[in-house]
Scaffold this active site. Structure first.
Site, PDB file in Angstrom:
ATOM      1  N   SER A 240       0.834  -1.195   0.000  1.00 16.85           N
ATOM      2  CA  SER A 240       0.000   0.000   0.000  1.00 16.85           C
ATOM      3  C   SER A 240       0.876   1.255   0.000  1.00 16.85           C
ATOM      4  O   SER A 240       1.789   1.394   0.817  1.00 16.85           O
ATOM      5  CB  SER A 240      -0.910  -0.007   1.233  1.00 16.85           C
ATOM      6  OG  SER A 240      -1.704   1.146   1.263  1.00 16.85           O
ATOM      7  N   GLY A 241       0.597   2.155  -0.927  1.00 20.26           N
ATOM      8  CA  GLY A 241       1.371   3.381  -1.041  1.00 20.26           C
ATOM      9  C   GLY A 241       2.531   3.292  -2.004  1.00 20.26           C
ATOM     10  O   GLY A 241       3.263   4.271  -2.181  1.00 20.26           O
ATOM     11  N   THR A 245      -1.946   1.799  -8.107  1.00 18.92           N
ATOM     12  CA  THR A 245      -3.105   2.371  -8.804  1.00 18.92           C
ATOM     13  C   THR A 245      -2.667   3.366  -9.861  1.00 18.92           C
ATOM     14  O   THR A 245      -3.181   3.361 -10.988  1.00 18.92           O
ATOM     15  CB  THR A 245      -4.047   3.031  -7.785  1.00 18.92           C
ATOM     16  OG1 THR A 245      -4.466   2.067  -6.826  1.00 18.92           O
ATOM     17  CG2 THR A 245      -5.264   3.604  -8.485  1.00 18.92           C
ATOM     18  N   ASN A 286      -1.148   5.392   3.427  1.00 15.07           N
ATOM     19  CA  ASN A 286      -1.472   5.780   2.050  1.00 15.07           C
ATOM     20  C   ASN A 286      -2.797   6.533   2.058  1.00 15.07           C
ATOM     21  O   ASN A 286      -3.783   6.053   2.623  1.00 15.07           O
ATOM     22  CB  ASN A 286      -1.575   4.533   1.154  1.00 15.07           C
ATOM     23  CG  ASN A 286      -1.769   4.893  -0.307  1.00 15.07           C
ATOM     24  OD1 ASN A 286      -1.697   6.067  -0.682  1.00 15.07           O
ATOM     25  ND2 ASN A 286      -2.009   3.912  -1.141  1.00 15.07           N
ATOM     26  N   SER A 289      -5.460   4.371  -0.631  1.00 20.79           N
ATOM     27  CA  SER A 289      -5.136   2.946  -0.638  1.00 20.79           C
ATOM     28  C   SER A 289      -6.284   2.152  -1.249  1.00 20.79           C
ATOM     29  O   SER A 289      -7.447   2.304  -0.867  1.00 20.79           O
ATOM     30  CB  SER A 289      -4.873   2.471   0.792  1.00 20.79           C
ATOM     31  OG  SER A 289      -4.653   1.080   0.825  1.00 20.79           O
ATOM     32  N   SER A 290      -5.959   1.295  -2.218  1.00 24.73           N
ATOM     33  CA  SER A 290      -6.961   0.411  -2.819  1.00 24.73           C
ATOM     34  C   SER A 290      -7.249  -0.729  -1.851  1.00 24.73           C
ATOM     35  O   SER A 290      -6.347  -1.478  -1.481  1.00 24.73           O
ATOM     36  CB  SER A 290      -6.455  -0.147  -4.152  1.00 24.73           C
ATOM     37  OG  SER A 290      -6.243   0.875  -5.080  1.00 24.73           O
ATOM     38  N   GLY A 513      -0.023  -6.248  -2.676  1.00 27.85           N
ATOM     39  CA  GLY A 513       1.225  -6.986  -2.528  1.00 27.85           C
ATOM     40  C   GLY A 513       1.286  -7.700  -1.192  1.00 27.85           C
ATOM     41  O   GLY A 513       0.365  -7.643  -0.366  1.00 27.85           O
TER      42      GLY A 513
END
Length: 1145
Positions: A240-241, A245, A286, A289-290, A513
């Site tokens: 994340s971050g 995306t 993040n 974040s997705s 990830g």
């Protein structure tokens, strides 16, 4: 992402170094024969349809190289996970100029070896510090020529510090993309970098730029799809971050630019704001974040244009809807709706501020720095319009979001001692019922009771407070999850309508990830399981590429050590004693708890090398990237994700169409065949498939789809946790490289022959090192000769058809020799070239001096000839100009003389215009003057007079302008005078008519008197003695006077008065008419009309007074003559006096 709990000493990653000799031994795990993968062991649930690989495990000679390293990273212990990346081998050079040394803080520092004796070496650092260290703790560094290479495979030494340094070197220069063989490593810059836009798109399209880039990956994918007619995939991963995306957006942007034209590409790009609003949230690490994974499958037509797309999502984090940690936010769309909804929509949904909703105020974070939620809401609405979501559906979507927010505010009141509750019928409950379109009482029953079927009877069970809260949150999570799935379906319908598909597609996978936190829960469990599957796909693909290249070049290659993660996958997927099977089994038991699940895992999996039980409810799994400890708290609840049948029936009875669709979808899912030993329990029959089972099925489908494509890998790296531009934390980057599998690529390449160079390039670069001339030989012979001359061992290289394949470090040794040789050659060349240059300079200096003398002489002669020619030309030009100027001056003087003469003659004529004699004199002298020549002295005087006359003329012109202005004023005044003169003329005419009438009456009266006197014989003699003279105005006496003479004399006087009156009236009338014509400009005269008008008026007044006086005298005389007439005379006298008094007084 934190990795403080990741331990690198695990059994799953031991003995991963490359084989360095032909020795055999160890346990046989996999075999490879003739480049064909044969199945030996395969899990029954494998998505690869039996395509497993078997590679013989071989002993490593590099395991002991890092045992004496200075200090490990704080979060990673010294173990084989460090050693496997090291390139300190038995064939490494004995004397190292530069080496890496690990500092106590875990960072690597580049130092220069000063001396080395035995097991100790003295190394100096750039800041001047000198240390004596163990020689085994030093890791060789690459030569300077390899600093910042754009492909890590070009490094001679593929070790951790070299990879970290190369990435940092490029990162500091804003080169955020680096290749690691077939993998693109993207380091998040946390700022805008000038690497994107139409110019770069065209450059990569035209192949004018070859540096690593997302554009290059996308271009390769679209070209291979068209060339090979094989579907492609771009797999983007990272924590994340890390920028996954944004990287996916950039890849889509390039594909849309190259495959655009139909308009569908615009719709595809517009799906990003929608998915980010509904699927992304702010976390501690993040801001965007997705919280889900997505696969975007873009389809292309036969002409290479985008014809449609399909989006598939994975594992939405539903728990974030009802709970979020301090400093985090829920999904963006909630905040955007509250901030950007129009007033009419807010009133309809009864929206309040974000701080009023319990679900949103848990994180105590309502905004993101630099983000305008109101503007983002406008963008989302615009995107919904683009993907053809109707206005009615949009309002329904916003109503569902508001219903979820109000559900969080629903509270419960306790009814009895058993803690049974019912929902409070306050504003929250009323708004939820209104928004989803159900009855308030039905909603209250669904939240506070549960219907159960026991035998043939239905029992209504009241819920406790905790059960009611769970039911409420489950309803909110289900509504949001179904809404998210419905939006994805609507997008897919929009992107697929009317689109012809040819089977060619490029899939972009943006998935989470590998994750490891201080506390890892069910979400990390599923995410890391997905990454294990992706890592196996990653390894299989790289293994195939290595194998194909070796076979195509015909090198002597039999086996490559390949480290598989199948054991870890078996731990997850094996039946009936795998993690997922045991989780599903425990989830089906009504009395199953997180503790019982943890105990079951420890009981059945304690012998598995990838599993280790921990205290209480925790367990540890050895993943490919390291060990992760999971806390089973909440595992069963999240895996069940139960929504009771009562809640589904409530949604199906709603008036709004979206809840009914949600209920229908959930019921359809419950009718699907059950996978695994799941059964009905506790009324949870509405959802038979667990979250883990559904996710496993989705993952298998994903892997099967990826297996049918040619993959392209992008690994995103976050350089620091502060999201600060320019900051690069080595430990954090290293952990991510391990977790993303980038260093696994390095290991696989290092296990074979990572350095490759064509024969032509090798001969061209190192051919000059040969002792004998081999210029006439072919590149292959030159290459072999170089290898033999430097005694490179045969096992350190392989000669292929087109390339040379080297083990790690061999090119580094050749490069060092080349650099030393070039340095010596350059020194000799510099001395010789200096001598040649000095000798040549002196010769040139002498030659230049001679040449300059000739050149300057020739130049001077040419300049002199030119000057002489110019001088002669100037003289000729001067003659012509002077002659022309003289003629021009003479003509001007002659013309001026004529003008002056005409002026003077005119002046003389005007001066003498009033004197006839003078005119005659001038005329008589005129003929003589024509014969007289004007002398020069008189001409100068005349010129001066002309100048004065011109000056006077200018003054007169100025005066004329002033007079012209005054004339305009006079004209305005003259118009007034004309009116006055007309009125005066009318008065004169009246007076004239009055005088004429008076004279005519007087004539008539005198005629009557004369007739009377002639008939009367008696006339008075007293008056005969006097005689009045009418001509002179005096009295004359004579004896001959009688009565007839005075009468005739009176008639003559009256006649003369009448004639005078006529004459004077004619004169005055003519003069007045003349003055009017002069004033109007009809007649020219040298006089002032105003002044003449005043003088004419005075003359008229003077004449009028004199004429009146004479009339009175005549009246007196006539009265004296007519005293005898009596009454007639008196009447006449009265009349005459009355007329004259009115006219002339």
């Amino acid at each position: 992402m934190g990795y403080a709990d990741v331990n690198s000493g695990n059994n799953a990653v031991n003995s991963l170094s490359a084989p360095l000799s032909g020795g055999t031994g160890g346990k046989v795990v996999e075999t490879v024969e003739n480049g064909v993968l044969d199945t030996v062991h395969m899990n029954e649930d494998s998505p690869y349809s039996g395509n497993a690989m078997l590679v013989e495990d071989r002993p490593s000679v590099a395991d002991e190289d890092l045992n004496s390293a200075a200090a490990p990273l704080p979060s990673v212990s010294t173990s084989n996970i460090e050693r496997r990346w090291s390139d300190i081998t038995s064939y490494a050079p004995k004397k190292k100029v530069q080496s890496w040394f690990q500092l106590p803080n875990g960072n690597w520092e580049l130092g220069k070896i000063i001396s080395s004796s035995g097991t100790e070496s003295v190394i100096s650092f750039p800041e001047g510090k000198v240390l004596k260290v163990n020689s085994d703790s030093l890791i060789p560094a690459n030569p300077d020529i390899l600093d910042g290479v754009d492909d890590l495979m070009q490094l001679s030494y593929l070790n951790e510090p070299s990879v970290l340094y190369n990435l940092q070197y490029r990162y500091n220069q804003d080169m955020i993309y680096t290749k690691a063989g077939p993998v693109l490593v993207a380091v998040n810059p946390f700022k805008e970098v000038p690497l994107y836009g139409n110019d770069y798109i065209q450059a990569y399209k035209n192949k004018s730029i070859e540096s690593p880039h997302v554009y290059a990956i996308a271009d390769t994918a679209i070209r291979e799809m068209s060339r090979d007619e094989v579907n492609q995939s771009i797999i983007i991963s990272g924590e994340s971050g890390a920028g996954k995306t944004e990287t996916a957006k950039i890849a889509m942007q390039y594909l849309a630019a190259l495959g655009g034209g139909s308009g569908i590409e615009y719709e595809i790009l517009k799906t990003n704001p929608i998915l980010e609003a509904f699927g992304n949230a702010k976390t501690l690490r993040n801001d965007n974040s997705s919280r889900f994974g997505k696969l975007i499958e873009i389809h292309f037509s036969e002409t290479g244009k985008i014809s449609g797309a399909k989006i598939q999502t994975f594992l939405l984090e539903k728990s974030r809807v009802v709970q979020c940690a301090e400093g985090e936010r829920s999904y963006h769309i909630f905040y955007q709706l509250c901030a950007g909804a129009p007033s009419a929509l807010k009133e309809k949904l009864n929206l309040k501020d974000v701080g009023e909703y319990n679900y949103l105020k848990q994180g105590n974070c309502y905004s993101i720095s630099g983000v305008d939620d109101s503007e983002q809401f406008r963008i989302v609405k615009e995107a919904l319009d683009v993907v053809h979501v109707s206005k009615e559906d949009q309002e329904s979507v916003f109503a569902m979001l508001a219903a979820v927010l109000w559900l969080g505010n629903v509270s419960f009141t306790i009814l009895d001692n058993e803690n049974h509750v019912e929902a409070v019928a306050d504003e929250s409950l009323i708004n939820v019922a209104k928004l989803i379109g159900c009855d308030i009482a039905d909603l209250n029953l669904a939240l506070s009771t549960r219907k159960m079927r026991v035998g043939n009877d239905n029992i209504v069970q009241k819920l406790t407070l905790s059960q009611a809260i769970v039911t409420r949150d489950a309803l909110a999570k289900s509504i949001y999850a179904c809404l998210f799935e419905w939006l994805v379906d609507q997008i897919n319908k929009s992107l697929a309508v009317g689109k012809r598909r040819t089977g060619r597609s490029i899939s972009i996978l943006d998935i989470y990830g590998f994750e490891s936190f201080d506390r890892n829960s069910f979400e990390q469990f599923c995410i890391n399981y997905a990454n294990e599957r992706l890592q196996q796909h990653f390894n299989r693909h790289l293994f195939k590429l290595e194998q194909e290249e070796y076979i195509q070049d015909g090198i002597d290659w039999a086996k490559v050590d390949f480290d598989d993660n199948q054991d870890c996958l078996n731990l997850f997927e094996k039946k009936p004693l795998g993690l997922l099977s045991l989780l599903d089994e425990e989830s089906t038991f009504p009395n199953g708890t997180d503790s019982s699940f943890a105990n079951k895992l420890k009981q059945h999996l304690k012998s598995n090398p990838c599993f280790r039980g921990e205290r209480e409810k925790a367990f540890t799994v050895s993943h490919f990237a390291g060990e992760v400890t999971y806390d089973t708290t909440g595992f069963l609840e999240k895996n069940r994700d139960l929504l009771h049948l009562d809640s589904i029936q409530l949604l199906s009875s709603c008036l709004c169409h979206l809840p009914r669709i949600f209920a229908s979808n959930m019921l359809n899912q419950s009718e699907k065949p059950v996978v695994g030993p799941l059964h009905k329990a506790g009324g949870a029959d509405s959802q038979k498939l667990s979250v883990a089972t559904k996710f496993k099925g989705q993952l298998f489908q994903l892997m099967q789809r990826l297996e049918s494509t040619t993959p392209h890998f992008i690994r995103c790296i976050k350089p620091n946790n502060l999201q600060s531009p320019g900051s690069y934390e080595q430990g954090l980057v290293l952990q991510q490289l391990r977790c993303c599998g980038v260093l696994e690529v390095v290991r696989i390449s290092r296990s074979g022959f990572p350095t490759r160079m064509s024969h032509q390039k090798f001969a061209r670069r190192y051919g000059f090192l040969l002792l004998e001339n081999v210029a006439s030989q072919d590149p292959l012979s030159v290459s072999v000769a170089i290898l033999h001359q430097f005694n490179i061992l045969p096992e350190m290289y392989q000669v292929g058809y087109t390339k040379l394949f080297f083990r790690t470090g061999q090119i580094g040794a050749l490069e060092d020799t080349r650099n030393r040789t070039l340095h010596g050659i350059l020194h000799v060349q510099s001395c010789f070239r200096g001598h040649q240059a000095r000798h040549h300079f002196k010769e040139l200096q002498r030659g230049i001096a001679t040449l300059q003398s000739f050149v300057r002489g020739e130049k001077t002669r040419k300049e002199y000839a030119v000057l002489l020619q110019r001088h002669r030309a100037a003289i000729t030009i001067q003659k012509q100009i002077k002659g022309r100027n003289g003629r021009k001056t003479c003509k001007e003087i002659s013309d001026a003389s004529v003008v002056i003469q005409s002026v003077i003659r005119g002046w003389l004529v005007r001066r003498c215009s009033g004197n006839t004699g003078l005119l005659k004199y001038g005329a008589s002298k005129g003929n003589e003057s024509d014969e007289v020549m004007v002398k020069a002295s008189f001409l100068a005087e005349l010129q001066r007079r002309v100048l004065r006359a011109e000056a006077a003329l200018r003054e007169k012109e100025e005066e004329n302008n002033i007079l012209h202005q005054r004339l305009q004023q006079y004209e305005s005044r003259w118009s007034e005078y004309e009116l006055k003169m007309k009125s005066m003329e009318e008065v004169w005419q009246k007076q004239m008519r009055s005088l004429q009438s008076s004279l005519s009456i007087a004539k008539k009266s005198l005629a009557v008197d004369d007739s009377e006197r002639n008939s009367d014989a008696s006339v008075n003699n007293a008056s005969d003695d006097r005689e009045y003279s009418w001509d002179t105005g005096t009295n004359h006496k004579g004896p001959e006077s009688n009565g007839l003479r005075p009468t005739s004399a009176g008639l003559s006087v009256i006649s003369r008065l009448a004639e005078e009156f006529e004459q004077r009236s004619q004169v005055f009338g003519d003069d007045a008419k003349f003055l009017v014509e002069v004033k109007s400009g009809q007649v020219e005269a040298n006089l002032n009309p105003d002044r003449e008008l005043r003088r004419l008026k005075q003359m008229f007044e003077t004449w009028k007074k004199d004429y009146a006086a004479r009339l009175r005298e005549t009246k007196v005389v006539l009265n004296k003559l007519g005293n005898e007439e009596g009454a007639l005379d008196r009447v006449k006298k009265k009349w005459w006096g009355r007329r004259n008094s009115t006219r002339y007084t």
